[in-house]
Each structure stands twice: as structure tokens, then as C-alpha cells.
Design an enzyme around this catalytic site. Structure first.
Site, PDB file in Angstrom:
ATOM      1  N   HIS A  92      22.287  -1.956 -10.342  1.00  0.00           N
ATOM      2  CA  HIS A  92      23.374  -2.318 -11.259  1.00  0.00           C
ATOM      3  C   HIS A  92      22.903  -2.731 -12.650  1.00  0.00           C
ATOM      4  O   HIS A  92      23.291  -3.779 -13.164  1.00  0.00           O
ATOM      5  CB  HIS A  92      24.238  -3.416 -10.646  1.00  0.00           C
ATOM      6  CG  HIS A  92      25.251  -2.891  -9.670  1.00  0.00           C
ATOM      7  ND1 HIS A  92      26.214  -1.962 -10.021  1.00  0.00           N
ATOM      8  CD2 HIS A  92      25.425  -3.150  -8.343  1.00  0.00           C
ATOM      9  CE1 HIS A  92      26.950  -1.686  -8.952  1.00  0.00           C
ATOM     10  NE2 HIS A  92      26.491  -2.381  -7.924  1.00  0.00           N
ATOM     11  N   ASP A 118      23.752   3.102  -6.859  1.00  0.00           N
ATOM     12  CA  ASP A 118      24.279   2.069  -7.759  1.00  0.00           C
ATOM     13  C   ASP A 118      23.199   1.570  -8.716  1.00  0.00           C
ATOM     14  O   ASP A 118      22.813   0.399  -8.701  1.00  0.00           O
ATOM     15  CB  ASP A 118      24.894   0.910  -6.969  1.00  0.00           C
ATOM     16  CG  ASP A 118      26.349   1.181  -6.596  1.00  0.00           C
ATOM     17  OD1 ASP A 118      26.800   2.339  -6.750  1.00  0.00           O
ATOM     18  OD2 ASP A 118      27.035   0.247  -6.159  1.00  0.00           O
ATOM     19  N   ASN A 150      28.374   4.677  -5.166  1.00  0.00           N
ATOM     20  CA  ASN A 150      29.759   4.880  -5.609  1.00  0.00           C
ATOM     21  C   ASN A 150      29.917   4.724  -7.123  1.00  0.00           C
ATOM     22  O   ASN A 150      30.872   5.238  -7.707  1.00  0.00           O
ATOM     23  CB  ASN A 150      30.702   3.914  -4.878  1.00  0.00           C
ATOM     24  CG  ASN A 150      30.420   2.460  -5.192  1.00  0.00           C
ATOM     25  OD1 ASN A 150      29.290   2.000  -5.043  1.00  0.00           O
ATOM     26  ND2 ASN A 150      31.432   1.724  -5.609  1.00  0.00           N
ATOM     27  N   HIS A 151      28.975   4.045  -7.787  1.00  0.00           N
ATOM     28  CA  HIS A 151      29.079   3.881  -9.246  1.00  0.00           C
ATOM     29  C   HIS A 151      28.503   5.068 -10.014  1.00  0.00           C
ATOM     30  O   HIS A 151      28.683   5.137 -11.234  1.00  0.00           O
ATOM     31  CB  HIS A 151      28.389   2.589  -9.687  1.00  0.00           C
ATOM     32  CG  HIS A 151      29.257   1.382  -9.549  1.00  0.00           C
ATOM     33  ND1 HIS A 151      29.998   0.866 -10.582  1.00  0.00           N
ATOM     34  CD2 HIS A 151      29.524   0.594  -8.477  1.00  0.00           C
ATOM     35  CE1 HIS A 151      30.673  -0.186 -10.164  1.00  0.00           C
ATOM     36  NE2 HIS A 151      30.404  -0.372  -8.887  1.00  0.00           N
ATOM     37  N   HIS A 199      24.616   4.973   1.033  1.00  0.00           N
ATOM     38  CA  HIS A 199      25.006   3.860   0.166  1.00  0.00           C
ATOM     39  C   HIS A 199      26.045   2.963   0.833  1.00  0.00           C
ATOM     40  O   HIS A 199      25.886   1.745   0.879  1.00  0.00           O
ATOM     41  CB  HIS A 199      25.558   4.367  -1.163  1.00  0.00           C
ATOM     42  CG  HIS A 199      25.961   3.246  -2.072  1.00  0.00           C
ATOM     43  ND1 HIS A 199      25.029   2.440  -2.703  1.00  0.00           N
ATOM     44  CD2 HIS A 199      27.188   2.764  -2.432  1.00  0.00           C
ATOM     45  CE1 HIS A 199      25.662   1.521  -3.419  1.00  0.00           C
ATOM     46  NE2 HIS A 199      26.963   1.693  -3.262  1.00  0.00           N
ATOM     47  N   HIS A 281      25.510  -1.420  -1.083  1.00  0.00           N
ATOM     48  CA  HIS A 281      26.945  -1.462  -1.429  1.00  0.00           C
ATOM     49  C   HIS A 281      27.575  -2.852  -1.450  1.00  0.00           C
ATOM     50  O   HIS A 281      28.603  -3.053  -2.093  1.00  0.00           O
ATOM     51  CB  HIS A 281      27.709  -0.552  -0.462  1.00  0.00           C
ATOM     52  CG  HIS A 281      29.090  -0.177  -0.897  1.00  0.00           C
ATOM     53  ND1 HIS A 281      29.420   0.095  -2.211  1.00  0.00           N
ATOM     54  CD2 HIS A 281      30.244  -0.013  -0.174  1.00  0.00           C
ATOM     55  CE1 HIS A 281      30.704   0.411  -2.276  1.00  0.00           C
ATOM     56  NE2 HIS A 281      31.220   0.349  -1.060  1.00  0.00           N
TER      57      HIS A 281
END
Length: 521
Positions: A92, A118, A150-151, A199, A281
Site C-alpha cells: 500500500h 496491493d 484488488n487495488h 490476494h 487483503h
């Protein structure tokens, strides 16, 4: 009752704590500086430059992204990875913590790595993470592996921070290149023929590993279906102690995909002759969580790994990586590293200081309009009839009220800057609700509490309250864990029937802490 501590006489209250901040390098690295004669990235030079907040020439950044994407494009949906391997969770955009991760996990030159996705959003150094990881992928294509999270998609990166970051630090061309590269990321990995690594988790439409191999991954992830589930699904909150017989229930936290149960995981593992599922996740206080053991193998059926320490600078969590070698699983935890400060949403200092300047300007305007008393205004208007004089007075009063209202807005912005940032972070658009500032300090604080309570976050929260625990931060950030609204969110009739069935059996359990063991054999 203990007496308050006296201020240390040696501690200056007038001097800056940080006397100076080094200016980021103005020079952008060229292709000749980044790539050697064989066309391989000089990752040490790249790392040193990015650690100073330096940037690359746009053509160099595009080259790293596109060359990395071409390697990813050749890989299968489901990677086959042998042990030993170090597995990493969410990053992130925390680039400086990523550097710490490589210190803890070992140099990529002699360590096999698997990242579970991510890499971007939320943190303010996402493009640095992408450039460095993609450079490592070019240099070590057979020992460093990257899965999709998912990002890694257009929908979330536009909604959160990554697109804005790319446009500020580079350009929209770089952002578009990243999106094309994200479409190439593999979806899963089979580690040592024993562990399925993804993920998010399982899907009701994926029963075998071949179901993953058959997916078309080279696209924007859809709002539903097996590809969405691999990236978005979560274990039930009461995983291992379910109050439902359903294998899959609607994921109310994410607003899409499913929660999967302990029986669903055990059935999948047994059907595919696997030992466990490794996923990321979800933020974890200890950096990892081991769930209920399988009754047939005695091994944790599911393991979550999270590699972003002190997530968002408020979670106060540890990060972890998982090293698997010689059938022994070792968890290595680490704490956050210092990083340069960015104002929220990449705001510049002029925008940040506008409320302070605006408050003073409006004060001056109010004083100018108030320079005449009511008696003086009345004496100047003797030449007008009563109706005209009253109208002129009302116009002037309205101007004073308008300027006064503007002054109150700037005053609230200046005095309550932390509350404003809190409320912006809790609204899906990042914008303040209409009328909040003009309503004054109390309206702002009430709106902040309402925004928090609307998402079932921690009740009684005050903007002045300092977040002190992982669970509190997780509760306040819950709204940002949902999939933002999108046009294709309505599933087909067949999928809708299964979702309706899942909704009917939905439960709300309380999570229990998983095993805290750091070694498993």
C-alpha cells in the site's frame, strides 16, 4: 494523585524539533544512469534515488513499467513456485517500509520472493513501490513474483490516491502504463505444490486449480465472478466457529464478493490435495494471523499475512513476512520506518495555508464594511426616500453578513484543520458535505461523528481523540475497505440467485484471535 511533570529546562520550546529537511533531488535519473550496458536496471542506484524522493525521467519510468509488464504477460494465471520462498502481503504505497521488508526478508539477489498484491493506494509512495518492484522483476524474473491485488485496477486507483499521485509526480501516461501492467499480473500461485497463494481468497465458482488457470485475467477486474472473488473475498469473522452451514455468504464489509467459511476452505484443500491457503487483503495487528487448523492435516487451514506496518500511520500494527523452507514456516515481524511527510491528498503548502490567509483577508473586509456606524449611514441617506434608504442599508448588512460567514468558514478551517481532514477521510469522495464549514465548529464535529457512525464505526468518536488501538483504527477505516460504487455492479440473474441465497443465511459473528505461533513444522 501524581504531580504533573515539569517541562525539561533543556528542551527548547522555541526552536524547531527538526531543524532542516533535505530537499529532494531535482535531477531526474536518465536511462543511462538507471540501466546498465545489458539493459538491466541498476536497482541500488534506483533505490538510493527513490529513498531521497528523487524521480526518473518519464521515458525511464515508462520503460521500467512496460518491460516489467512484458515479463508478467508471459506468466501463467497460476504460478508454480518452489520453496524456499518468502511470502509478503499488502504494501500500500509504504515504500520506506518496503525497504525494511527486504532487510528482514533478505536481499532479492539471493532470496525468492512472492508478493500477494496491493502495492498501491492509501500510502503516498505508491509509484516508487511500483517502479522498484518492477525493476526487481526485470532483474530477477525467475525468483521474484508479483500477484494482483484488488487495488491493482482502474476503479480503485481513481477512487483512492494512486492516479492523483502519478499525475503529480509524473503524468497520466505513466498511470495508464501502470494500469496496462496491472492487467498482466498473475492471479494466484501454487507454492511448493502445497499452498495456494492469492490476494483475497476462495470463490464459489472455483472448485479446482484448473478453474483459476482458465480465467481471462488480462482486463479490469469485474464487480462479481471468480476473478473478483480471488481479489476481494474474506474469511468469515467467526471463521472456524461458524453459526451457518453455508460455505459462502455475502461480504457485507466489502460490499461485493463473499465471506468463505472454514468448511469451504477444508473442502477445497481436500479436493485439491493442498495443505493451506496463504492470503493477504486484511490488516492484522501482529502482521499475520493463523486460523483454525485442518482436522486432517493439523496445519492452519488459512493464513493471512500483512506487510504494511503502522498502516496509514494510525493502525499501530506490526508487519510480517512468511519464510517457508525445509517444510518449516517462519514468521518474521517488523515495525514501521520513518518516512517523509506529505500533506493529505498531495496538497501543496499554498493550498494548506489558504485558510490562514483567508481568515485575515476576510477580517479586513469586515472592518472596511464596518467603518461607518448606523448613525453615519443614516445621515448620508437623508437625500433618499425611506424605502430606498432601507434597501441600501439592507444591501450593506447582507454584504457584511456574507463576509462574516466567509470569515467564519476560514476560521473553522484554521482552528479545526484536523477535524476537516478526519471528515474528508471518512467520506467516499474525499470532499466535505455541503454547509459543514459555514455551520461552524459544532456542525463540523457533529458531521464527523455522524459520518463515522453511518458506517458502523466506533461510537462516541471525537475528531480531537487520538487513535490508540489497532481495532479502533480498523473500525474508523472500515468505509474505505468497501468496493466503491460502479456501473457493472449488478450481477447476472444466475449469480443474483446465489447471492440472494447467501444473503438469507448471512451471520454476524465475533472474531477470535488466531494462533500466535511463529514457527510451524
Amino acid at each position: 494523585m501524581s504531580e504533573p511533570k515539569a517541562i525539561d529546562p533543556k528542551l527548547s520550546t522555541t526552536d524547531r524539533v527538526v531543524k532542516a529537511v533535505p530537499f529532494p533531488p531535482s535531477h531526474r535519473l536518465t536511462a543511462k544512469e538507471v540501466f546498465d550496458n545489458d539493459g538491466k536496471p541498476r536497482v541500488d542506484i534506483l533505490k538510493a534515488h527513490l529513498m531521497k524522493e528523487g524521480r526518473l525521467e518519464e521515458s525511464v519510468a515508462l520503460r521500467i513499467i512496460t518491460e516489467g509488464a512484458s515479463i508478467l504477460r508471459q506468466e501463467k494465471n497460476l504460478l508454480d513456485i518452489d520453496a524456499p520462498v518468502t511470502v509478503c502481503g499488502d504494501i500500500h504505497g509504504q515504500f520506506f517500509d518496503l525497504m525494511k521488508l527486504f532487510e528482514v526478508g533478505g536481499s532479492p539477489a539471493n532470496t525468492r520472493y512472492l508478493f500477494l498484491g496491493d502495492y498501491v493506494d492509501r500510502g503516498y509512495f505508491s509509484i516508487e513501490c511500483v517502479l522498484y518492484l518492477w525493476a526487481l522483476k526485470i532483474l530477477y524474473p525467475k525468483t521474484l513474483f508479483l500477484l494482483r491485488g484488488n487495488h491493482e485496477c482502474r476503479h480503485l486507483t481513481e477512487y483512492f490516491t494512486f492516479k492523483q499521485e502519478c499525475k503529480i509526480k509524473y503524468s497520466e501516461r505513466v498511470y495508464d502504463a501502470c494500469m496496462d501492467a496491472f492487467d498482466c499480473l498473475p492471479l494466484a500461485a501454487l507454492m511448493n505444490q502445497q499452498f495456494l497463494c492469492v490476494h483475497g481468497g476462495l470463490s464459489p465458482e472455483i472448485n479446482t486449480l484448473d478453474d483459476i488457470r482458465k480465467l481471462d485475467r488480462f482486463k479490469e477486474p469485474p464487480a462479481y465472478g471468480p476473478m473478483c472473488d480471488i481479489l476481494w473475498s474474506d474469511p468469515l469473522e467467526d471463521f472456524g466457529n461458524e453459526k451457518t452451514q453455508e460455505h459462502f455468504t455475502h461480504n457485507t464489509v466489502r460490499g461485493c464478493s463473499y465471506f468463505y467459511s472454514y468448511p469451504a476452505v477444508c473442502d477445497f484443500l481436500q479436493h485439491n490435495n493442498l495443505l493451506s491457503i496463504l492470503r493477504a487483503h486484511e490488516a492484522q495487528d501482529a502482521g499475520y494471523r493463523m486460523y483454525r487448523k485442518s482436522q486432517t492435516t493439523g496445519f492452519p487451514s488459512l493464513i493471512t499475512i500483512f506487510s504494511a506496518p503502522n498502516y496509514l500511520d494510525v493502525y499501530n500494527n506490526k508487519a510480517a513476512v512468511l519464510k517457508y523452507e525445509n517444510n518449516v514456516m517462519n514468521i518474521r515481524q517488523f515495525n514501521c520506518s520513518p518516512h517523509p511527510y506529505w500533506l493529505p491528498n498531495f496538497m501543496d503548502v499554498f493550498t494548506w495555508s489558504l485558510p490562514f490567509v483567508g481568515e485575515k483577508v476576510t477580517e479586513m473586509l469586515v472592518n472596511v464594511l464596518n467603518i461607518c456606524s448606523d448613525d453615519e449611514l443614516g445621515s448620508e441617506e437623508d437625500g433618499f426616500d425611506g424605502a430606498t434608504a432601507a434597501a441600501r442599508k439592507e444591501v450593506i448588512r447582507n454584504k457584511i453578513r456574507a463576509i462574516g460567514k466567509m470569515a467564519r468558514v476560514f476560521s473553522v478551517l484554521r482552528e479545526e484543520s484536523e477535524s476537516v481532514l478526519t471528515l474528508k477521510g471518512l467520506t467516499p469522495t474525499g470532499m466535505l458535505p455541503s454547509g459543514v464549514l459555514s455551520g461552524g465548529k459544532q456542525t463540523l464535529q457533529s458531521a464527523t461523528v455522524e459520518a463515522i457512525e453511518a458506517d458502523e464505526a466506533i461510537k462516541g468518536f471525537s475528531p480531537q481523540h487520538k487513535i490508540t488501538s489497532f481495532e479502533e483504527a480498523k473500525g474508523l477505516d472500515r468505509i474505505n475497505e468497501r468496493m466503491p460504487p460502479r456501473r457493472d455492479a449488478m450481477p447476472s440473474d444466475a449469480n443474483l440467485n446465489s447471492i440472494n441465497k447467501a444473503l438469507a443465511s448471512e451471520t454476524n459473528g465475533t472474531d477470535s484471535n488466531g494462533s500466535n505461533s511463529s514457527n510451524i513444522q
